[in-house]
Design a protein around this motif. Structure first.
Motif, PDB file in Angstrom:
ATOM      1  N   GLU A   1     -32.558 -29.104 -33.517  1.00 56.81           N
ATOM      2  CA  GLU A   1     -33.335 -28.696 -32.341  1.00 56.81           C
ATOM      3  C   GLU A   1     -34.462 -29.670 -32.013  1.00 56.81           C
ATOM      4  OE1 GLU A   1     -35.903 -25.271 -32.832  1.00 56.81           O
ATOM      5  OE2 GLU A   1     -35.345 -25.095 -34.944  1.00 56.81           O
ATOM      6  N   PRO A   2     -34.126 -30.900 -31.629  1.00 56.82           N
ATOM      7  CA  PRO A   2     -35.195 -31.809 -31.194  1.00 56.82           C
ATOM      8  C   PRO A   2     -35.848 -31.302 -29.912  1.00 56.82           C
ATOM      9  CG  PRO A   2     -33.049 -32.708 -30.656  1.00 56.82           C
ATOM     10  CD  PRO A   2     -32.795 -31.486 -31.491  1.00 56.82           C
ATOM     11  N   GLY A   3     -37.080 -31.733 -29.696  1.00 54.32           N
ATOM     12  CA  GLY A   3     -37.790 -31.331 -28.484  1.00 54.32           C
ATOM     13  C   GLY A   3     -38.869 -32.322 -28.120  1.00 54.32           C
ATOM     14  N   ILE A   4     -39.222 -32.326 -26.863  1.00 55.67           N
ATOM     15  CA  ILE A   4     -40.351 -33.122 -26.356  1.00 55.67           C
ATOM     16  C   ILE A   4     -41.235 -32.176 -25.554  1.00 55.67           C
ATOM     17  CG2 ILE A   4     -41.062 -34.979 -24.778  1.00 55.67           C
ATOM     18  CD1 ILE A   4     -38.481 -36.450 -25.494  1.00 55.67           C
ATOM     19  N   TYR A   5     -42.545 -32.212 -25.853  1.00 51.34           N
ATOM     20  CA  TYR A   5     -43.483 -31.265 -25.253  1.00 51.34           C
ATOM     21  C   TYR A   5     -44.631 -32.029 -24.603  1.00 51.34           C
ATOM     22  CZ  TYR A   5     -40.722 -28.446 -28.408  1.00 51.34           C
ATOM     23  OH  TYR A   5     -39.666 -27.860 -29.060  1.00 51.34           O
ATOM     24  N   LEU A   6     -44.702 -31.954 -23.285  1.00 49.11           N
ATOM     25  CA  LEU A   6     -45.737 -32.636 -22.519  1.00 49.11           C
ATOM     26  C   LEU A   6     -46.787 -31.604 -22.126  1.00 49.11           C
ATOM     27  CD1 LEU A   6     -43.396 -34.819 -20.266  1.00 49.11           C
ATOM     28  CD2 LEU A   6     -44.345 -35.359 -22.528  1.00 49.11           C
ATOM     29  N   GLU A   7     -47.898 -31.633 -22.835  1.00 41.45           N
ATOM     30  CA  GLU A   7     -48.923 -30.599 -22.684  1.00 41.45           C
ATOM     31  C   GLU A   7     -49.367 -30.434 -21.235  1.00 41.45           C
ATOM     32  OE1 GLU A   7     -53.405 -29.545 -24.389  1.00 41.45           O
ATOM     33  OE2 GLU A   7     -52.240 -31.173 -25.290  1.00 41.45           O
ATOM     34  N   GLY A   8     -49.354 -29.176 -20.784  1.00 44.20           N
ATOM     35  CA  GLY A   8     -49.793 -28.865 -19.433  1.00 44.20           C
ATOM     36  C   GLY A   8     -48.768 -29.165 -18.355  1.00 44.20           C
ATOM     37  N   GLU A   9     -47.639 -29.778 -18.729  1.00 43.44           N
ATOM     38  CA  GLU A   9     -46.597 -30.114 -17.753  1.00 43.44           C
ATOM     39  C   GLU A   9     -45.340 -29.270 -18.004  1.00 43.44           C
ATOM     40  OE1 GLU A   9     -46.021 -34.326 -16.872  1.00 43.44           O
ATOM     41  OE2 GLU A   9     -47.737 -34.764 -18.180  1.00 43.44           O
ATOM     42  N   PHE A  10     -44.605 -29.611 -19.048  1.00 45.47           N
ATOM     43  CA  PHE A  10     -43.401 -28.858 -19.400  1.00 45.47           C
ATOM     44  C   PHE A  10     -42.901 -29.349 -20.753  1.00 45.47           C
ATOM     45  CE2 PHE A  10     -41.874 -32.622 -17.169  1.00 45.47           C
ATOM     46  CZ  PHE A  10     -40.811 -33.050 -17.950  1.00 45.47           C
ATOM     47  N   GLY A  11     -41.919 -28.622 -21.289  1.00 47.78           N
ATOM     48  CA  GLY A  11     -41.275 -29.022 -22.534  1.00 47.78           C
ATOM     49  C   GLY A  11     -39.779 -28.840 -22.439  1.00 47.78           C
ATOM     50  N   VAL A  12     -39.062 -29.584 -23.276  1.00 47.85           N
ATOM     51  CA  VAL A  12     -37.604 -29.476 -23.352  1.00 47.85           C
ATOM     52  C   VAL A  12     -37.206 -29.384 -24.825  1.00 47.85           C
ATOM     53  CG1 VAL A  12     -35.394 -30.639 -22.967  1.00 47.85           C
ATOM     54  CG2 VAL A  12     -37.188 -30.776 -21.220  1.00 47.85           C
ATOM     55  N   ARG A  13     -36.417 -28.380 -25.165  1.00 48.70           N
ATOM     56  CA  ARG A  13     -35.829 -28.273 -26.500  1.00 48.70           C
ATOM     57  C   ARG A  13     -34.378 -27.863 -26.341  1.00 48.70           C
ATOM     58  NH1 ARG A  13     -39.197 -25.149 -28.419  1.00 48.70           N
ATOM     59  NH2 ARG A  13     -38.258 -23.076 -28.494  1.00 48.70           N
ATOM     60  N   LEU A  14     -33.509 -28.469 -27.145  1.00 48.30           N
ATOM     61  CA  LEU A  14     -32.084 -28.145 -27.147  1.00 48.30           C
ATOM     62  C   LEU A  14     -31.676 -27.894 -28.587  1.00 48.30           C
ATOM     63  CD1 LEU A  14     -30.929 -30.951 -24.684  1.00 48.30           C
ATOM     64  CD2 LEU A  14     -31.095 -28.503 -24.163  1.00 48.30           C
ATOM     65  N   GLU A  15     -31.057 -26.737 -28.827  1.00 45.55           N
ATOM     66  CA  GLU A  15     -30.770 -26.352 -30.209  1.00 45.55           C
ATOM     67  C   GLU A  15     -29.381 -25.760 -30.358  1.00 45.55           C
ATOM     68  OE1 GLU A  15     -32.760 -23.495 -33.666  1.00 45.55           O
ATOM     69  OE2 GLU A  15     -33.135 -23.086 -31.542  1.00 45.55           O
ATOM     70  N   ASP A  16     -28.671 -26.279 -31.361  1.00 45.59           N
ATOM     71  CA  ASP A  16     -27.423 -25.690 -31.804  1.00 45.59           C
ATOM     72  C   ASP A  16     -27.465 -25.566 -33.320  1.00 45.59           C
ATOM     73  OD1 ASP A  16     -25.546 -25.211 -29.561  1.00 45.59           O
ATOM     74  OD2 ASP A  16     -25.894 -27.342 -29.162  1.00 45.59           O
ATOM     75  N   THR A  17     -26.615 -24.707 -33.846  1.00 42.36           N
ATOM     76  CA  THR A  17     -26.489 -24.525 -35.286  1.00 42.36           C
ATOM     77  C   THR A  17     -25.177 -25.157 -35.728  1.00 42.36           C
ATOM     78  OG1 THR A  17     -27.734 -22.460 -35.184  1.00 42.36           O
ATOM     79  CG2 THR A  17     -26.415 -22.836 -37.159  1.00 42.36           C
ATOM     80  N   VAL A  18     -25.214 -25.882 -36.851  1.00 48.46           N
ATOM     81  CA  VAL A  18     -24.013 -26.541 -37.352  1.00 48.46           C
ATOM     82  C   VAL A  18     -23.674 -26.039 -38.752  1.00 48.46           C
ATOM     83  CG1 VAL A  18     -24.436 -28.606 -35.976  1.00 48.46           C
ATOM     84  CG2 VAL A  18     -25.222 -28.547 -38.349  1.00 48.46           C
ATOM     85  N   SER A  19     -22.389 -25.900 -39.018  1.00 51.00           N
ATOM     86  CA  SER A  19     -21.919 -25.678 -40.385  1.00 51.00           C
ATOM     87  C   SER A  19     -21.372 -27.013 -40.874  1.00 51.00           C
ATOM     88  CB  SER A  19     -20.843 -24.593 -40.434  1.00 51.00           C
ATOM     89  OG  SER A  19     -19.706 -24.983 -39.698  1.00 51.00           O
ATOM     90  N   ILE A  20     -21.609 -27.305 -42.137  1.00 50.21           N
ATOM     91  CA  ILE A  20     -21.303 -28.639 -42.645  1.00 50.21           C
ATOM     92  C   ILE A  20     -20.108 -28.595 -43.583  1.00 50.21           C
ATOM     93  CG2 ILE A  20     -22.205 -30.611 -43.947  1.00 50.21           C
ATOM     94  CD1 ILE A  20     -25.043 -29.594 -42.957  1.00 50.21           C
ATOM     95  N   SER A  21     -19.083 -29.359 -43.237  1.00 52.73           N
ATOM     96  CA  SER A  21     -17.950 -29.587 -44.128  1.00 52.73           C
ATOM     97  C   SER A  21     -17.931 -31.083 -44.403  1.00 52.73           C
ATOM     98  CB  SER A  21     -16.641 -29.073 -43.505  1.00 52.73           C
ATOM     99  OG  SER A  21     -16.453 -29.615 -42.211  1.00 52.73           O
ATOM    100  N   LYS A  22     -16.882 -31.787 -44.028  1.00 55.28           N
ATOM    101  CA  LYS A  22     -16.907 -33.253 -44.150  1.00 55.28           C
ATOM    102  C   LYS A  22     -17.822 -33.863 -43.096  1.00 55.28           C
ATOM    103  CE  LYS A  22     -13.866 -33.249 -47.458  1.00 55.28           C
ATOM    104  NZ  LYS A  22     -14.307 -33.478 -48.860  1.00 55.28           N
TER     105      LYS A  22
END
Length: 338
Positions: free
Chosen positions: A304-325
């Motif tokens: 879930e990386p994100g960028i937050y610009l104080e007083g303007e807006f923010g963007v976060r995108l998040e998914d969950t992963v299961s790990i095999s190979k």
């Protein structure tokens, strides 16, 4: 005996401890299948036992796979342990201080993360429940029709929670975040009694049979918002592509962080890249700069990386992963919501 208990007994033996004390509700549930409603003391030893409160005895006897006794007093627990010849006691790191002080005078005590070590690796059954929780959450999100939704933030959050329950969740896995406009620069924003503005950020999850899901989507509308969205999406995608067993968690974090830094926003990415989840919404390990845990098959971790610009807006995108190979994204919700 349960595999997890056997593994913990082996850890205890290696470290020369005779018993392990757990009180965290989800730790007790993980070990026994019984989730306390008030308090319980689970002691892992050669003959594991749970001391449950009187009002929980029916529930504990029904659900627990290990012996249950009714709690009467701290002194009674201490007496029984001493009668078994127990002189030292490992405790979970989150044991309340009020409990610790009741045991410290009678036993040699040290904090150990044996239970966290067990919970890092999810069984196929656990992963199935996380997948189902994610399916419920994502279906519910799509039913919101967020791009055409004219409700205020608080009502949309309520509506999303309702939809998740209607679709099979027991409840939301954390306080649902529905935020928009300048407030989207607050990573843990609280929904307000106001109409949606732009952009719209929603962070939500469902619990299914005790297991959590977690997603975030940000809907952008302007060229400047899209520019930030594209950077975050690149960090999200490349971090997921990099994940494989043998890599350190901090190295995965670095992949996402380096991309955001290349665009000059390194000081606007103000949290870790991800966290494990399961019975709790935040578990270990996590994709953070300081976590040197080695990635293993069976781990389930958010990105879930994100960028937050104080007083303007923010963007976060998040998914969950299961790990095999490699890392397998759980669910099929598009990153871009059109």
């Amino acid at each position: 005996m349960d595999l997890h208990i056997n593994n913990i007994l082996n850890d205890l033996k290696k470290d020369d401890f005779q018993a392990y004390l757990l009180t965290g509700f989800t730790n007790v549930e993980y070990i026994s299948g019984y989730k306390p409603t008030s308090f319980a003391f689970c002691i892992i030893k050669e003959e594991p036992v749970i001391y449950a409160s009187g009002m929980d005895m029916e529930l504990a006897n029904r659900d627990s796979c290990i012996e249950v006794k009714e709690y009467e007093s701290f002194e009674g627990i201490v007496k029984e342990l001493k009668q078994e010849g127990i002189k030292n006691l490992a405790i979970e790191p989150t044991l309340p201080y009020s409990s610790y002080v009741r045991f410290r005078d009678d036993f040699e005590i040290d904090s150990k993360t044996y239970i966290d070590k067990q919970r890092m690796i999810k069984s196929p059954q656990e992963i199935k429940k996380i997948i189902k929780a994610t399916e419920i959450a994502q279906k519910s999100f799509l039913q919101l029709d967020i791009l055409n939704n004219k409700s205020n933030e608080k009502y949309i959050a309520f509506d999303l929670n309702r939809l998740m329950i209607e679709n099979g969740a027991s409840k939301e896995s954390f306080d649902t975040i529905v935020t928009s406009g300048p407030d989207s620069s607050l990573p843990h924003a609280i929904p307000q009694d106001k109409q949606l503005s732009q952009p719209v950020l929603i962070d939500w999850g469902a619990i299914y049979e005790g297991y959590c899901s977690d997603n975030t989507r940000t809907m952008v509308y302007t060229e400047s918002q899209q520019e930030i969205w594209d950077i975050v999406a690149e960090a999200h995608d490349k971090a997921i592509k990099a994940i494989k067993p043998g890599l350190k968690c901090c190295e995965v974090d670095k992949v996402a962080r380096d991309i955001i830094s290349e665009y000059g926003y390194e000081d606007k990415f103000i949290h870790s890249t991800g966290h494990s989840l399961g019975l709790d919404i935040h578990e270990t390990p996590g994709f953070s700069p300081r976590d040197e845990t080695t990635v293993e098959e069976g781990m389930v971790i958010t990105v879930e990386p994100g960028i937050y610009l104080e007083g303007e807006f923010g963007v976060r995108l998040e998914d969950t992963v299961s790990i095999s190979k490699r890392a397998n994204v759980i669910g099929d919700l598009p990153l871009k919501i059109d």
